[in-house]
Design a protein around this motif. Structure first.
Motif, PDB file in Angstrom:
ATOM      1  N   ALA A  98       0.830  -1.203   0.000  1.00  0.00           N
ATOM      2  CA  ALA A  98       0.000   0.000   0.000  1.00  0.00           C
ATOM      3  C   ALA A  98       0.866   1.256   0.000  1.00  0.00           C
ATOM      4  N   ARG A  99       1.957   1.215   0.744  1.00  0.00           N
ATOM      5  CA  ARG A  99       2.835   2.391   0.809  1.00  0.00           C
ATOM      6  C   ARG A  99       3.562   2.624  -0.506  1.00  0.00           C
ATOM      7  N   ARG A 100       4.132   1.566  -1.076  1.00  0.00           N
ATOM      8  CA  ARG A 100       4.960   1.732  -2.266  1.00  0.00           C
ATOM      9  C   ARG A 100       4.140   1.825  -3.553  1.00  0.00           C
ATOM     10  N   ALA A 101       2.941   1.277  -3.566  1.00  0.00           N
ATOM     11  CA  ALA A 101       2.135   1.308  -4.791  1.00  0.00           C
ATOM     12  C   ALA A 101       1.713   2.731  -5.146  1.00  0.00           C
ATOM     13  N   ARG A 102       1.563   3.591  -4.152  1.00  0.00           N
ATOM     14  CA  ARG A 102       1.128   4.968  -4.442  1.00  0.00           C
ATOM     15  C   ARG A 102       2.139   5.725  -5.298  1.00  0.00           C
ATOM     16  N   PRO A 103       3.403   5.837  -4.904  1.00  0.00           N
ATOM     17  CA  PRO A 103       4.350   6.546  -5.779  1.00  0.00           C
ATOM     18  C   PRO A 103       4.577   5.845  -7.108  1.00  0.00           C
ATOM     19  N   VAL A 104       4.478   4.509  -7.120  1.00  0.00           N
ATOM     20  CA  VAL A 104       4.644   3.780  -8.382  1.00  0.00           C
ATOM     21  C   VAL A 104       3.549   4.166  -9.362  1.00  0.00           C
ATOM     22  N   ARG A 105       2.303   4.163  -8.906  1.00  0.00           N
ATOM     23  CA  ARG A 105       1.188   4.530  -9.794  1.00  0.00           C
ATOM     24  C   ARG A 105       1.352   5.952 -10.318  1.00  0.00           C
TER      25      ARG A 105
END
Length: 426
Positions: free
Chosen positions: A345-352
Protein backbone atom coordinates in the motif's frame (compact mmCIF):
# COMPACT_ATOMS: atom_id res chain seq x y z
CA UNK A 1 26.01 -24.65 4.44
CA UNK A 2 23.35 -27.35 4.70
CA UNK A 3 20.95 -26.65 1.84
CA UNK A 4 17.98 -27.46 4.09
CA UNK A 5 18.98 -24.88 6.72
CA UNK A 6 16.17 -22.42 7.31
CA UNK A 7 16.79 -18.75 6.55
CA UNK A 8 14.91 -15.70 7.74
CA UNK A 9 14.63 -14.41 4.17
CA UNK A 10 15.53 -15.74 0.76
CA UNK A 11 15.66 -13.35 -2.19
CA UNK A 12 15.51 -14.21 -5.89
CA UNK A 13 17.57 -11.74 -7.92
CA UNK A 14 20.75 -9.83 -7.06
CA UNK A 15 19.78 -6.60 -8.74
CA UNK A 16 19.59 -3.33 -6.80
CA UNK A 17 16.40 -4.28 -4.93
CA UNK A 18 17.63 -7.75 -3.96
CA UNK A 19 21.11 -6.76 -2.85
CA UNK A 20 19.93 -3.72 -0.89
CA UNK A 21 17.24 -5.74 0.87
CA UNK A 22 19.68 -8.54 1.68
CA UNK A 23 22.19 -6.05 3.02
CA UNK A 24 19.66 -4.26 5.24
CA UNK A 25 18.26 -7.48 6.69
CA UNK A 26 21.73 -8.90 7.34
CA UNK A 27 22.70 -5.66 9.12
CA UNK A 28 19.81 -6.36 11.47
CA UNK A 29 21.31 -9.75 12.34
CA UNK A 30 19.00 -11.80 10.13
CA UNK A 31 20.04 -14.76 7.98
CA UNK A 32 19.56 -13.94 4.32
CA UNK A 33 20.30 -15.73 1.04
CA UNK A 34 20.30 -13.87 -2.28
CA UNK A 35 20.32 -15.96 -5.47
CA UNK A 36 21.45 -14.65 -8.87
CA UNK A 37 21.26 -16.71 -12.07
CA UNK A 38 24.21 -14.95 -13.73
CA UNK A 39 27.84 -15.56 -12.87
CA UNK A 40 28.55 -11.84 -12.47
CA UNK A 41 26.84 -8.44 -12.64
CA UNK A 42 28.21 -7.48 -16.06
CA UNK A 43 25.32 -6.52 -18.32
CA UNK A 44 25.14 -3.78 -20.97
CA UNK A 45 22.77 -0.83 -20.86
CA UNK A 46 21.18 -1.42 -17.50
CA UNK A 47 19.90 1.42 -15.33
CA UNK A 48 23.10 3.24 -14.41
CA UNK A 49 21.70 6.33 -12.69
CA UNK A 50 22.07 6.69 -8.94
CA UNK A 51 19.71 9.46 -7.93
CA UNK A 52 20.08 11.86 -4.99
CA UNK A 53 17.54 9.85 -2.97
CA UNK A 54 19.78 6.78 -3.20
CA UNK A 55 22.85 8.81 -2.25
CA UNK A 56 20.92 9.92 0.84
CA UNK A 57 20.22 6.30 1.74
CA UNK A 58 23.89 5.41 1.29
CA UNK A 59 24.74 8.31 3.58
CA UNK A 60 22.33 7.05 6.23
CA UNK A 61 24.10 3.68 6.04
CA UNK A 62 27.58 5.20 6.30
CA UNK A 63 28.46 4.13 2.74
CA UNK A 64 28.10 7.35 0.78
CA UNK A 65 31.71 8.56 0.68
CA UNK A 66 33.06 5.08 0.11
CA UNK A 67 30.77 4.70 -2.89
CA UNK A 68 31.67 8.12 -4.27
CA UNK A 69 35.36 7.17 -4.11
CA UNK A 70 34.64 4.82 -7.02
CA UNK A 71 35.18 6.17 -10.57
CA UNK A 72 31.71 7.66 -11.02
CA UNK A 73 30.39 10.64 -12.98
CA UNK A 74 28.51 13.42 -11.17
CA UNK A 75 25.91 15.53 -12.94
CA UNK A 76 24.24 18.55 -11.35
CA UNK A 77 22.20 19.71 -14.35
CA UNK A 78 20.48 17.98 -17.25
CA UNK A 79 19.96 19.86 -20.51
CA UNK A 80 17.67 18.91 -23.36
CA UNK A 81 17.34 20.25 -26.89
CA UNK A 82 13.64 20.48 -27.79
CA UNK A 83 12.73 21.43 -31.35
CA UNK A 84 16.19 22.97 -31.74
CA UNK A 85 16.15 25.00 -28.50
CA UNK A 86 18.53 24.07 -25.67
CA UNK A 87 17.24 24.42 -22.13
CA UNK A 88 18.10 23.12 -18.66
CA UNK A 89 15.17 21.02 -17.52
CA UNK A 90 16.61 19.56 -14.31
CA UNK A 91 18.88 21.23 -11.76
CA UNK A 92 19.75 18.95 -8.86
CA UNK A 93 21.76 21.79 -7.39
CA UNK A 94 18.55 23.19 -5.90
CA UNK A 95 18.23 20.14 -3.64
CA UNK A 96 19.47 20.09 -0.09
CA UNK A 97 23.16 19.19 0.09
CA UNK A 98 25.21 17.15 0.13
CA UNK A 99 23.04 15.02 -2.17
CA UNK A 100 22.50 17.66 -4.83
CA UNK A 101 23.71 15.78 -7.90
CA UNK A 102 23.06 12.65 -9.94
CA UNK A 103 25.64 9.88 -10.22
CA UNK A 104 26.27 7.83 -13.34
CA UNK A 105 27.91 4.53 -12.47
CA UNK A 106 27.86 1.19 -14.31
CA UNK A 107 25.30 -0.92 -12.50
CA UNK A 108 27.79 -3.74 -12.08
CA UNK A 109 30.06 -1.38 -10.12
CA UNK A 110 27.19 -0.39 -7.84
CA UNK A 111 26.13 -4.01 -7.29
CA UNK A 112 29.69 -5.22 -6.71
CA UNK A 113 30.14 -2.45 -4.15
CA UNK A 114 26.95 -3.35 -2.26
CA UNK A 115 27.60 -7.09 -2.45
CA UNK A 116 31.09 -6.69 -1.02
CA UNK A 117 29.70 -4.67 1.87
CA UNK A 118 26.95 -7.24 2.47
CA UNK A 119 29.34 -10.19 2.42
CA UNK A 120 31.13 -8.71 5.41
CA UNK A 121 28.02 -9.43 7.46
CA UNK A 122 27.78 -12.87 9.10
CA UNK A 123 24.17 -13.58 8.09
CA UNK A 124 24.50 -12.75 4.38
CA UNK A 125 24.84 -15.40 1.67
CA UNK A 126 25.10 -14.63 -2.06
CA UNK A 127 24.79 -17.52 -4.52
CA UNK A 128 25.82 -16.62 -8.06
CA UNK A 129 25.20 -18.82 -11.12
CA UNK A 130 22.13 -20.06 -9.28
CA UNK A 131 18.81 -19.93 -11.11
CA UNK A 132 15.55 -19.99 -9.18
CA UNK A 133 13.25 -22.70 -10.52
CA UNK A 134 10.21 -22.64 -8.24
CA UNK A 135 8.64 -22.09 -4.86
CA UNK A 136 8.30 -24.39 -1.88
CA UNK A 137 4.78 -24.89 -0.59
CA UNK A 138 3.52 -26.96 2.36
CA UNK A 139 2.63 -30.59 1.82
CA UNK A 140 -1.12 -30.61 1.21
CA UNK A 141 -1.41 -33.52 3.65
CA UNK A 142 0.29 -31.63 6.48
CA UNK A 143 -2.80 -29.59 7.36
CA UNK A 144 -2.94 -26.33 9.23
CA UNK A 145 -1.06 -24.26 6.63
CA UNK A 146 -2.77 -22.74 3.60
CA UNK A 147 -1.70 -24.25 0.30
CA UNK A 148 -0.84 -20.80 -1.07
CA UNK A 149 1.70 -20.22 1.71
CA UNK A 150 5.29 -19.97 0.43
CA UNK A 151 7.96 -21.69 2.52
CA UNK A 152 11.03 -20.92 0.41
CA UNK A 153 12.30 -21.67 -3.05
CA UNK A 154 14.02 -24.19 -5.30
CA UNK A 155 17.01 -23.38 -7.44
CA UNK A 156 19.66 -24.93 -9.66
CA UNK A 157 23.29 -24.01 -9.06
CA UNK A 158 26.77 -25.19 -10.00
CA UNK A 159 26.41 -28.18 -7.66
CA UNK A 160 22.94 -29.13 -8.81
CA UNK A 161 19.47 -28.73 -7.31
CA UNK A 162 19.08 -26.97 -3.98
CA UNK A 163 16.43 -25.57 -1.68
CA UNK A 164 16.33 -22.65 0.71
CA UNK A 165 13.50 -22.59 3.24
CA UNK A 166 12.70 -19.21 4.71
CA UNK A 167 10.18 -17.27 6.75
CA UNK A 168 9.91 -14.79 3.87
CA UNK A 169 10.60 -15.33 0.17
CA UNK A 170 11.10 -12.24 -1.99
CA UNK A 171 10.93 -11.97 -5.76
CA UNK A 172 13.38 -9.25 -6.81
CA UNK A 173 14.23 -10.91 -10.11
CA UNK A 174 13.01 -8.27 -12.52
CA UNK A 175 10.25 -7.84 -15.04
CA UNK A 176 10.60 -11.44 -16.26
CA UNK A 177 10.33 -12.78 -12.70
CA UNK A 178 10.42 -16.56 -12.45
CA UNK A 179 8.39 -16.48 -9.21
CA UNK A 180 5.36 -14.31 -9.93
CA UNK A 181 3.44 -16.98 -11.84
CA UNK A 182 4.19 -19.80 -9.36
CA UNK A 183 2.96 -17.42 -6.64
CA UNK A 184 -0.27 -16.91 -8.57
CA UNK A 185 0.44 -13.24 -9.31
CA UNK A 186 -0.18 -11.77 -12.77
CA UNK A 187 0.79 -8.20 -13.71
CA UNK A 188 -1.55 -5.79 -15.44
CA UNK A 189 0.11 -4.42 -18.56
CA UNK A 190 0.12 -0.70 -19.32
CA UNK A 191 0.33 -0.05 -23.05
CA UNK A 192 3.58 1.58 -24.22
CA UNK A 193 3.92 2.97 -27.77
CA UNK A 194 7.74 3.10 -27.88
CA UNK A 195 10.87 0.99 -27.65
CA UNK A 196 14.51 2.07 -27.24
CA UNK A 197 17.63 1.10 -29.16
CA UNK A 198 20.68 1.38 -26.87
CA UNK A 199 24.27 1.74 -28.11
CA UNK A 200 27.51 3.45 -27.20
CA UNK A 201 29.02 6.30 -29.20
CA UNK A 202 32.26 8.24 -28.72
CA UNK A 203 31.80 11.86 -27.81
CA UNK A 204 32.47 14.39 -30.58
CA UNK A 205 35.84 16.17 -30.55
CA UNK A 206 34.17 19.39 -29.37
CA UNK A 207 31.16 18.12 -27.36
CA UNK A 208 28.32 20.43 -26.27
CA UNK A 209 27.31 20.73 -22.60
CA UNK A 210 26.00 17.48 -21.10
CA UNK A 211 22.69 16.87 -22.80
CA UNK A 212 20.12 14.29 -21.79
CA UNK A 213 18.56 14.16 -25.22
CA UNK A 214 17.43 15.76 -28.46
CA UNK A 215 13.69 15.78 -29.16
CA UNK A 216 12.00 17.04 -32.32
CA UNK A 217 9.95 15.95 -35.31
CA UNK A 218 13.18 14.31 -36.59
CA UNK A 219 13.12 11.89 -33.66
CA UNK A 220 14.40 11.52 -30.12
CA UNK A 221 17.99 10.58 -29.31
CA UNK A 222 19.40 10.18 -25.80
CA UNK A 223 23.02 11.18 -25.14
CA UNK A 224 23.91 10.28 -21.55
CA UNK A 225 27.38 11.57 -20.72
CA UNK A 226 29.75 8.77 -19.68
CA UNK A 227 33.01 10.73 -19.73
CA UNK A 228 34.51 9.98 -23.15
CA UNK A 229 31.43 8.23 -24.53
CA UNK A 230 27.68 8.65 -24.72
CA UNK A 231 25.33 5.94 -23.59
CA UNK A 232 23.00 6.63 -26.47
CA UNK A 233 19.46 5.68 -27.27
CA UNK A 234 17.11 6.09 -30.19
CA UNK A 235 13.39 6.10 -29.44
CA UNK A 236 11.48 4.05 -32.00
CA UNK A 237 7.85 3.08 -32.43
CA UNK A 238 6.88 -0.13 -30.66
CA UNK A 239 7.72 -3.11 -32.85
CA UNK A 240 9.65 -1.05 -35.44
CA UNK A 241 13.05 -2.72 -34.93
CA UNK A 242 12.70 -5.32 -37.71
CA UNK A 243 11.77 -2.58 -40.16
CA UNK A 244 14.84 -0.54 -39.18
CA UNK A 245 17.12 -3.54 -39.61
CA UNK A 246 15.68 -4.17 -43.07
CA UNK A 247 16.42 -0.53 -44.03
CA UNK A 248 20.06 -0.98 -42.94
CA UNK A 249 22.63 0.73 -40.76
CA UNK A 250 23.22 3.59 -43.19
CA UNK A 251 19.58 4.63 -42.85
CA UNK A 252 19.83 4.33 -39.05
CA UNK A 253 22.94 6.54 -38.98
CA UNK A 254 21.17 9.12 -41.14
CA UNK A 255 18.18 9.09 -38.81
CA UNK A 256 20.43 9.65 -35.78
CA UNK A 257 22.16 12.56 -37.50
CA UNK A 258 18.88 14.24 -38.42
CA UNK A 259 17.61 14.01 -34.85
CA UNK A 260 20.94 14.91 -33.17
CA UNK A 261 23.25 16.68 -35.66
CA UNK A 262 26.01 16.80 -33.04
CA UNK A 263 26.47 13.04 -33.57
CA UNK A 264 27.09 13.37 -37.30
CA UNK A 265 30.85 12.83 -37.01
CA UNK A 266 30.64 9.78 -34.68
CA UNK A 267 27.70 7.71 -35.97
CA UNK A 268 30.01 5.92 -38.41
CA UNK A 269 31.32 3.93 -35.42
CA UNK A 270 28.08 1.95 -35.61
CA UNK A 271 29.13 -0.73 -38.06
CA UNK A 272 27.28 -3.83 -36.85
CA UNK A 273 23.81 -4.52 -35.47
CA UNK A 274 25.49 -6.44 -32.64
CA UNK A 275 26.48 -3.03 -31.22
CA UNK A 276 22.80 -2.16 -30.81
CA UNK A 277 20.55 -3.56 -28.08
CA UNK A 278 16.78 -3.45 -28.25
CA UNK A 279 15.00 -2.57 -25.03
CA UNK A 280 11.34 -3.42 -25.35
CA UNK A 281 9.85 -0.76 -23.12
CA UNK A 282 7.32 -2.27 -20.77
CA UNK A 283 5.21 -0.94 -17.93
CA UNK A 284 3.06 -3.06 -15.67
CA UNK A 285 2.22 -3.60 -12.04
CA UNK A 286 0.82 -6.38 -9.93
CA UNK A 287 -2.64 -5.79 -8.46
CA UNK A 288 -1.37 -7.74 -5.48
CA UNK A 289 2.31 -8.04 -4.61
CA UNK A 290 2.17 -10.67 -1.88
CA UNK A 291 1.02 -14.08 -0.69
CA UNK A 292 1.55 -15.58 2.76
CA UNK A 293 5.32 -15.84 3.15
CA UNK A 294 6.01 -14.12 -0.18
CA UNK A 295 6.28 -10.64 -1.71
CA UNK A 296 7.51 -9.18 -5.01
CA UNK A 297 9.38 -5.86 -5.16
CA UNK A 298 11.08 -3.72 -7.79
CA UNK A 299 10.47 -4.60 -11.43
CA UNK A 300 9.02 -7.95 -10.34
CA UNK A 301 6.13 -5.97 -8.82
CA UNK A 302 6.05 -2.98 -11.17
CA UNK A 303 8.06 -2.68 -14.37
CA UNK A 304 8.96 0.98 -14.91
CA UNK A 305 9.76 2.77 -18.14
CA UNK A 306 13.37 3.93 -18.59
CA UNK A 307 11.99 7.50 -18.73
CA UNK A 308 13.81 9.64 -16.13
CA UNK A 309 15.94 6.62 -15.16
CA UNK A 310 13.97 6.11 -11.95
CA UNK A 311 13.49 2.32 -12.09
CA UNK A 312 16.60 1.44 -10.08
CA UNK A 313 15.81 3.99 -7.43
CA UNK A 314 12.18 2.92 -7.06
CA UNK A 315 13.35 -0.67 -6.66
CA UNK A 316 15.75 0.40 -3.92
CA UNK A 317 12.99 2.39 -2.20
CA UNK A 318 10.86 -0.79 -2.19
CA UNK A 319 13.69 -2.69 -0.55
CA UNK A 320 14.15 -0.05 2.17
CA UNK A 321 10.43 0.10 2.92
CA UNK A 322 10.19 -3.70 3.13
CA UNK A 323 13.26 -4.02 5.35
CA UNK A 324 11.95 -1.34 7.71
CA UNK A 325 8.52 -2.94 7.98
CA UNK A 326 9.41 -6.63 8.16
CA UNK A 327 12.63 -6.74 10.22
CA UNK A 328 10.96 -6.79 13.68
CA UNK A 329 8.63 -9.59 12.57
CA UNK A 330 11.42 -11.66 11.01
CA UNK A 331 13.39 -11.31 14.24
CA UNK A 332 10.43 -13.05 15.88
CA UNK A 333 10.33 -15.71 13.17
CA UNK A 334 7.17 -14.55 11.39
CA UNK A 335 6.23 -12.59 8.25
CA UNK A 336 2.66 -11.34 8.78
CA UNK A 337 0.60 -10.88 5.64
CA UNK A 338 -0.77 -7.64 7.10
CA UNK A 339 2.76 -6.23 7.18
CA UNK A 340 3.37 -7.23 3.56
CA UNK A 341 0.07 -5.61 2.58
CA UNK A 342 1.12 -2.35 4.27
CA UNK A 343 4.38 -2.37 2.30
CA UNK A 344 2.47 -2.74 -0.95
CA UNK A 345 0.00 0.00 0.00
CA UNK A 346 2.84 2.39 0.81
CA UNK A 347 4.96 1.73 -2.27
CA UNK A 348 2.13 1.31 -4.79
CA UNK A 349 1.13 4.97 -4.44
CA UNK A 350 4.35 6.55 -5.78
CA UNK A 351 4.64 3.78 -8.38
CA UNK A 352 1.19 4.53 -9.79
CA UNK A 353 1.89 8.25 -9.84
CA UNK A 354 5.27 7.87 -11.60
CA UNK A 355 3.92 5.38 -14.11
CA UNK A 356 1.15 7.85 -14.89
CA UNK A 357 3.72 10.58 -15.53
CA UNK A 358 5.74 8.19 -17.69
CA UNK A 359 2.66 7.16 -19.71
CA UNK A 360 1.89 10.78 -20.54
CA UNK A 361 5.52 11.30 -21.52
CA UNK A 362 5.38 8.27 -23.81
CA UNK A 363 2.44 9.71 -25.71
CA UNK A 364 4.34 12.94 -26.24
CA UNK A 365 7.58 11.27 -27.31
CA UNK A 366 5.75 8.88 -29.64
CA UNK A 367 4.92 11.83 -31.87
CA UNK A 368 8.62 12.11 -32.74
CA UNK A 369 8.65 8.52 -34.03
CA UNK A 370 5.92 9.49 -36.51
CA UNK A 371 7.72 12.56 -37.84
CA UNK A 372 5.36 14.93 -36.04
CA UNK A 373 6.36 18.06 -34.18
CA UNK A 374 6.40 17.13 -30.50
CA UNK A 375 5.32 20.53 -29.19
CA UNK A 376 4.05 23.67 -30.89
CA UNK A 377 6.43 26.62 -30.93
CA UNK A 378 4.30 28.41 -28.31
CA UNK A 379 4.64 25.48 -25.90
CA UNK A 380 8.43 25.34 -26.35
CA UNK A 381 8.62 29.08 -25.63
CA UNK A 382 6.46 28.62 -22.53
CA UNK A 383 8.70 25.83 -21.26
CA UNK A 384 11.73 28.05 -21.74
CA UNK A 385 10.08 30.87 -19.78
CA UNK A 386 9.00 28.49 -17.00
CA UNK A 387 12.32 26.61 -16.91
CA UNK A 388 13.60 28.21 -13.64
CA UNK A 389 10.52 26.92 -11.81
CA UNK A 390 10.23 23.72 -13.83
CA UNK A 391 13.78 22.59 -13.15
CA UNK A 392 13.21 22.83 -9.37
CA UNK A 393 10.08 20.70 -9.67
CA UNK A 394 11.74 18.11 -11.89
CA UNK A 395 14.73 17.92 -9.52
CA UNK A 396 12.38 16.94 -6.71
CA UNK A 397 10.28 14.49 -8.72
CA UNK A 398 13.20 12.81 -10.49
CA UNK A 399 15.98 13.19 -7.94
CA UNK A 400 14.14 12.66 -4.66
CA UNK A 401 11.00 10.85 -5.75
CA UNK A 402 7.36 11.00 -4.79
CA UNK A 403 7.67 9.14 -1.48
CA UNK A 404 11.35 8.79 -0.53
CA UNK A 405 12.24 6.15 2.03
CA UNK A 406 14.82 6.52 4.75
CA UNK A 407 16.83 4.08 6.86
CA UNK A 408 15.54 4.22 10.45
CA UNK A 409 18.07 5.73 12.81
CA UNK A 410 18.28 2.54 14.87
CA UNK A 411 19.23 0.59 11.72
CA UNK A 412 21.96 3.03 10.64
CA UNK A 413 24.70 2.16 13.10
CA UNK A 414 27.67 1.77 10.80
CA UNK A 415 28.90 -1.14 8.71
CA UNK A 416 31.31 -2.82 11.08
CA UNK A 417 30.24 -6.48 11.31
CA UNK A 418 31.01 -6.34 15.05
CA UNK A 419 27.99 -4.06 15.38
CA UNK A 420 25.61 -6.57 13.80
CA UNK A 421 23.41 -8.32 16.38
CA UNK A 422 23.63 -12.09 16.43
CA UNK A 423 20.52 -14.20 16.28
CA UNK A 424 20.08 -17.07 18.72
CA UNK A 425 17.35 -18.86 16.78
CA UNK A 426 18.10 -22.18 15.12
Amino acid sequence: MDETERRDCVIAGAGPAGVVLGYLLARAGLRVTVLEKHADFLRDFRGDTIHPSTLTLLGELGLREKFLDLPVTRLSRLDAVIEGQRMTLVDFGVLRGPDDFLVLAPQWEFLNFLAQEAERLPGFELLMSTEVTGLLHPDSASGGVAAETVLGLRARGPSGELQRRATLTVAADGRESALRSPAGLTPQEIGVPIDVLWFSLPQPVDPPPSTLGYLSSAGMVLTIDRGTTYQSGLIIAKGQFDQLQHAGLEALRARLTRAAPVLGHVVDTLTDWDQIKLLSVQMNRLPRWHRPGFIAIGDAAHAMSPMFGVGVNYAIQDAVALAHAITPALQRGVAPSATLARVQARRARPVRMMQGIQARGHRLIARSTQGQRVLPASAVSLIRLAAPVLRRLTARIIGVGLLPEHVPREAARGTDPKNVPKTSRN
